[in-house]
Design a protein around this motif. Structure first.
Motif, PDB file in Angstrom:
ATOM      1  N   GLY A 340       3.039 -19.059  18.163  1.00 15.86           N
ATOM      2  CA  GLY A 340       3.367 -18.925  19.142  1.00 15.86           C
ATOM      3  C   GLY A 340       5.312 -18.992  19.558  1.00 15.86           C
ATOM      4  O   GLY A 340       6.005 -19.386  20.183  1.00 15.86           O
ATOM      5  N   ARG A 341       5.315 -17.514  19.485  1.00 16.48           N
ATOM      6  CA  ARG A 341       6.714 -17.109  19.319  1.00 16.48           C
ATOM      7  C   ARG A 341       6.743 -15.870  19.294  1.00 16.48           C
ATOM      8  O   ARG A 341       5.917 -15.200  18.286  1.00 16.48           O
ATOM      9  N   ARG A 342       7.933 -14.779  19.598  1.00 20.27           N
ATOM     10  CA  ARG A 342       7.684 -12.705  19.388  1.00 20.27           C
ATOM     11  C   ARG A 342       7.239 -13.285  17.476  1.00 20.27           C
ATOM     12  O   ARG A 342       8.717 -13.558  16.786  1.00 20.27           O
ATOM     13  N   VAL A 343       7.231 -11.836  17.935  1.00 20.02           N
ATOM     14  CA  VAL A 343       6.336 -11.407  16.303  1.00 20.02           C
ATOM     15  C   VAL A 343       6.595 -10.045  16.580  1.00 20.02           C
ATOM     16  O   VAL A 343       5.942  -9.523  17.563  1.00 20.02           O
ATOM     17  N   GLN A 344       7.749  -9.792  15.730  1.00 23.91           N
ATOM     18  CA  GLN A 344       7.433  -7.846  16.241  1.00 23.91           C
ATOM     19  C   GLN A 344       6.825  -7.219  14.476  1.00 23.91           C
ATOM     20  O   GLN A 344       6.338  -7.228  13.516  1.00 23.91           O
ATOM     21  N   LEU A 345       6.111  -5.941  15.398  1.00 26.19           N
ATOM     22  CA  LEU A 345       4.781  -5.350  14.420  1.00 26.19           C
ATOM     23  C   LEU A 345       5.499  -3.759  14.198  1.00 26.19           C
ATOM     24  O   LEU A 345       5.771  -3.012  15.575  1.00 26.19           O
ATOM     25  N   LEU A 346       5.854  -3.614  13.486  1.00 31.51           N
ATOM     26  CA  LEU A 346       6.642  -2.125  12.753  1.00 31.51           C
ATOM     27  C   LEU A 346       5.992  -1.515  11.316  1.00 31.51           C
ATOM     28  O   LEU A 346       5.308  -1.955  11.329  1.00 31.51           O
ATOM     29  N   PHE A 347       6.147  -0.114  12.785  1.00 32.24           N
ATOM     30  CA  PHE A 347       5.780   1.043  11.527  1.00 32.24           C
ATOM     31  C   PHE A 347       6.566   2.093  10.935  1.00 32.24           C
ATOM     32  O   PHE A 347       7.051   3.012  11.746  1.00 32.24           O
ATOM     33  N   PRO A 348       8.115   1.528  10.208  1.00 30.64           N
ATOM     34  CA  PRO A 348       9.496   2.328   9.059  1.00 30.64           C
ATOM     35  C   PRO A 348       9.089   3.455   8.959  1.00 30.64           C
ATOM     36  O   PRO A 348       7.801   3.083   8.905  1.00 30.64           O
ATOM     37  N   GLN A 349       9.884   3.594   9.564  1.00 33.84           N
ATOM     38  CA  GLN A 349       9.334   5.751   9.391  1.00 33.84           C
ATOM     39  C   GLN A 349      10.850   5.712   7.857  1.00 33.84           C
ATOM     40  O   GLN A 349      11.478   6.775   6.904  1.00 33.84           O
ATOM     41  N   ARG A 350      12.216   4.987   7.820  1.00 36.29           N
ATOM     42  CA  ARG A 350      13.109   5.702   7.007  1.00 36.29           C
ATOM     43  C   ARG A 350      14.040   3.915   6.733  1.00 36.29           C
ATOM     44  O   ARG A 350      13.559   2.797   7.649  1.00 36.29           O
ATOM     45  N   GLY A 351      14.485   4.107   5.943  1.00 37.11           N
ATOM     46  CA  GLY A 351      15.530   2.925   6.579  1.00 37.11           C
ATOM     47  C   GLY A 351      15.099   1.958   4.822  1.00 37.11           C
ATOM     48  O   GLY A 351      14.343   1.736   3.879  1.00 37.11           O
ATOM     49  N   GLU A 352      15.716   0.585   4.658  1.00 35.81           N
ATOM     50  CA  GLU A 352      15.235  -0.082   3.801  1.00 35.81           C
ATOM     51  C   GLU A 352      13.375  -0.943   3.717  1.00 35.81           C
ATOM     52  O   GLU A 352      12.626  -0.954   3.636  1.00 35.81           O
ATOM     53  N   LYS A 353      13.444  -0.598   5.442  1.00 36.19           N
ATOM     54  CA  LYS A 353      12.055  -1.445   5.877  1.00 36.19           C
ATOM     55  C   LYS A 353      11.137  -0.781   5.022  1.00 36.19           C
ATOM     56  O   LYS A 353      10.008  -0.930   4.870  1.00 36.19           O
ATOM     57  N   ALA A 354      11.333   1.322   5.228  1.00 37.93           N
ATOM     58  CA  ALA A 354      10.392   2.151   4.866  1.00 37.93           C
ATOM     59  C   ALA A 354      10.425   2.249   3.665  1.00 37.93           C
ATOM     60  O   ALA A 354       9.087   2.394   3.026  1.00 37.93           O
ATOM     61  N   ASP A 355      11.420   1.777   2.828  1.00 35.98           N
ATOM     62  CA  ASP A 355      11.417   2.222   0.575  1.00 35.98           C
ATOM     63  C   ASP A 355      10.628   0.196   0.759  1.00 35.98           C
ATOM     64  O   ASP A 355       9.804   0.743  -0.344  1.00 35.98           O
ATOM     65  N   LEU A 356      10.481  -0.597   1.904  1.00 37.87           N
ATOM     66  CA  LEU A 356       9.513  -2.040   1.796  1.00 37.87           C
ATOM     67  C   LEU A 356       7.941  -0.962   1.396  1.00 37.87           C
ATOM     68  O   LEU A 356       6.848  -2.131   0.890  1.00 37.87           O
ATOM     69  N   VAL A 357       7.417  -1.072   2.752  1.00 39.86           N
ATOM     70  CA  VAL A 357       6.262  -0.525   3.636  1.00 39.86           C
ATOM     71  C   VAL A 357       5.899   0.384   1.813  1.00 39.86           C
ATOM     72  O   VAL A 357       4.823   0.418   1.175  1.00 39.86           O
TER      73      VAL A 357
END
Length: 618
Positions: A340-357
């Motif tokens: 019922g709100r915006r959800v971002q779907l990401l496939f990160p390649q670098r940075g903190e988000k990529a480290d988490l993945v």
């Protein structure tokens, strides 16, 4: 007859003539009308046309095409509707050729109630029906309990039930150990308590800096006003808050709210690790092992996992993936529709988000490695069971039964399940013994009731035995007498082809000298160092543990039940008035009508109802 029904590409070609380019969902069915596969399509005609030949497909898809005897379609207005419908049908129908998420876990949340002057903070699992603020999900009950424990130290919120709160006349132990502000006896005003509740909610949203600054100001002010005891209390709360922040683990600074999903595939098996990031804090991780095939791509497996994982679960504002899916925008739109709100779907390649993945992928790889090692061992043990008891094949589902009671009181039956993946706890079942005619302690009678209920239901739900819920082996706690009794029960139910083994303690009831009893065979034993013996001991001990735990829970619930809870018209306030006046529920049950009428807040009509309730009981 089944053998005369045509299957394969020619069937699909004929069906294709009735299709157009509409979006929708298609189902492929076998000769017995069982659903083989559910798929979605932007254009049904184009997608189904891919199945009109056997060549150019993986072995799995080629087998599916060759088994297809008919098809069903449902058209939709949009591809998004098709995606959502596909996810629902896969969950309901569990088709053989789809990716299936086998362990449908629900995750606990923290609930701050809002239907009371002094809100309660507690663990909550399941449908969000209660009024209040929900924070989560947490990966496990243990993670919730740790945070609740620390929140109590910092904010001094109650965790007792409303009924317990209403009947207290003195502070409980939590107040004594400085984990509650004792609102039940008026040691804190509703206004001051509300401030603590709001602070706890802000902490769970990640606004910890503001709270620490506020507590520090209060500590300084109390010290200046020479209220050293209050200043010391503020100091202890700051210390507890610092401790909470230090034990949260990996706390990403740039990711306030996300599910981090890492996938590793190997040898036709897959493992997903999901990390829950909320309020810039790591609230734990959980692993999942969907049913896949070796020829499935990571994108296909990930898309199926997302659809099934978030069915019934609210997606966070961001989902980080280790592998992209075919249409990222469409999947993001589907998740947004569910939330019922915006959800971002990401496939990160670098940075903190990529480290988490990458951290999630590493955990998935390690978890799958451990599981594959355990599965290999489990496979050898199941083969050993088949060899020991002359089974035609290693059992895929072993059911173990046990009873627990105290001289017939609080009697329960228990069933545990084990298979190639080890203990299948989602399949465990408990049975409250209902037969009032049973002689107390009649284990034969209890076992008869449990098995009768179990297999009558199974026969009703799956008479053709098409599901994987039918056992390949029953293990019964007991010797020849129990096996004979169970055989008689199964004969009455017309289920005589399920092998069963009775496990008796043997000589001197010694652990390790078990005897195994089967119908028409002499009792046998296994060597003391045989791994199969240890395996069966573990199965029996797990059944015993589950039965005892279920029995204790039932007994504890009965012990804490208050007889006043059963009296119509007596709520928390009136119950408190009665207990304050008489001192105990037993005294209320023995009170004269005139004494009941003398209680503050108890009308003459209610006093008569209470007196009549206990008089009839007596």
């Amino acid at each position: 007859m089944t053998g005369e029904i045509e299957t394969g590409p020619e069937v699909i070609k004929r069906f294709l003539r009735s299709l157009d380019g509409s979006p929708g969902v298609y189902r492929m069915l076998d000769a017995e009308s069982r659903v083989l596969y559910v798929g979605k399509a932007r254009s049904l005609k184009n997608r189904v046309a891919n199945y009109t030949r056997l060549q150019g497909h993986s072995g799995r898809i080629a087998r599916m095409i060759s088994e297809t005897a008919s098809m069903m379609v449902l058209t939709t207005e949009t591809e998004l509707e098709a995606l959502l419908l596909e996810q629902n049908l896969i969950k309901q129908l569990k088709p053989r050729y789809n990716v299936l998420l086998r362990d449908d876990k629900s995750f606990p949340n923290i609930l701050v109630t809002r239907n009371h002057a002094f809100p309660q903070i507690k663990k909550h699992r399941g449908r969000k029906a209660d009024k209040g603020d929900y924070f989560g999900p947490f990966a496990s009950a243990g993670a919730v309990n740790r945070v609740l424990n620390q929140l109590q130290r910092v904010f001094l919120l109650r965790n007792c039930s409303d009924s317990d709160f209403e009947t207290r006349t003195r502070p409980c132990l939590n107040y004594q150990i400085k984990r509650c502000s004792a609102p039940c006896v008026g040691y804190i005003t509703p206004e001051d308590y509300a401030v603590s509740v709001d602070d706890a909610a802000r902490f769970l949203r990640g606004q910890t800096t503001e709270i620490q600054a506020k507590l520090a100001d209060e500590m300084t002010r109390a010290s200046e006003e020479m209220e050293f005891e209050r200043a010391a209390a503020m100091r202890d709360r700051i210390k507890a808050l610092t401790n909470v922040q230090s034990v949260q683990g990996v706390n990403p600074q740039g990711v306030p709210e996300a599910d981090v999903i890492g996938l590793h595939m190997d040898g036709g098996q897959a493992c997903f690790q999901v990390f829950f990031i909320r309020a810039n804090q790591n609230w734990g991780n959980s692993d999942f092992y969907p049913r896949v095939s070796a020829d499935m791509s990571p994108a296909e497996v990930t898309e199926a996992f997302l659809g099934q994982f978030y069915d019934g679960k609210e997606p966070p504002r961001m989902v980080l993936l280790s592998h992209g899916v075919e249409d990222m925008d469409l999947m993001a739109e589907a998740l947004s529709a569910k939330a019922g709100r915006r959800v971002q779907l990401l496939f990160p390649q670098r940075g903190e988000k990529a480290d988490l993945v990458q951290g999630a992928v590493r955990n998935a790889r390690e978890s799958l490695g451990r599981k594959m090692s355990e599965s290999a061992t489990q496979g050898r043990l199941l083969k050993g069971v088949a060899d020991a008891f002359d089974l035609p094949a290693p059992p895929k589902r072993i059911e173990v039964y046990d009873n627990s009671h105290i001289q017939g009181s609080f009697a329960v039956g228990a069933m545990i399940v084990s298979g190639p993946d080890g203990f299948e706890k989602s399949q465990y079942r408990k049975f409250n013994i209902k037969d009032a005619e049973l002689t107390p302690g009649d284990d034969f009678g209890m076992m008869k009731e449990v098995l009768t209920r179990r297999f009558k239901r199974l026969l009703k739900e799956d008479p053709d035995r098409k599901s994987d819920l039918w056992p390949d082996l029953l293990l019964i706690d007991g010797g020849a007498g129990q096996v004979s009794a169970v055989r008689e029960i199964m004969r009455d139910l017309n289920v005589e082809d399920v092998p069963m083994v009775g496990v008796a303690k043997g000589v001197d009831r010694d652990h390790g000298k078990e005897e195994f009893h089967r119908t028409g065979a002499r009792p046998m034993a296994l060597q003391r160092n045989d791994p199969v013996l240890y395996f069966i001991q573990r199965l029996r001990d797990e059944a015993h543990r589950f039965a005892i735990g279920t029995h204790r829970a039932k007994r504890a619930k009965a012990f804490v039940a208050n007889p006043l809870d059963e009296v119509p018209g007596v709520g928390a306030t009136r119950k408190r008035a009665l207990l304050t006046h008489f001192g105990s529920a037993k005294a209320v049950s023995r009170a004269a009508l005139a004494d009941l009428k003398a209680v503050d807040g108890i009308s003459d009509a209610l006093a008569e109802a209470i007196h009549q309730h206990f008089h009839e009981k007596g």
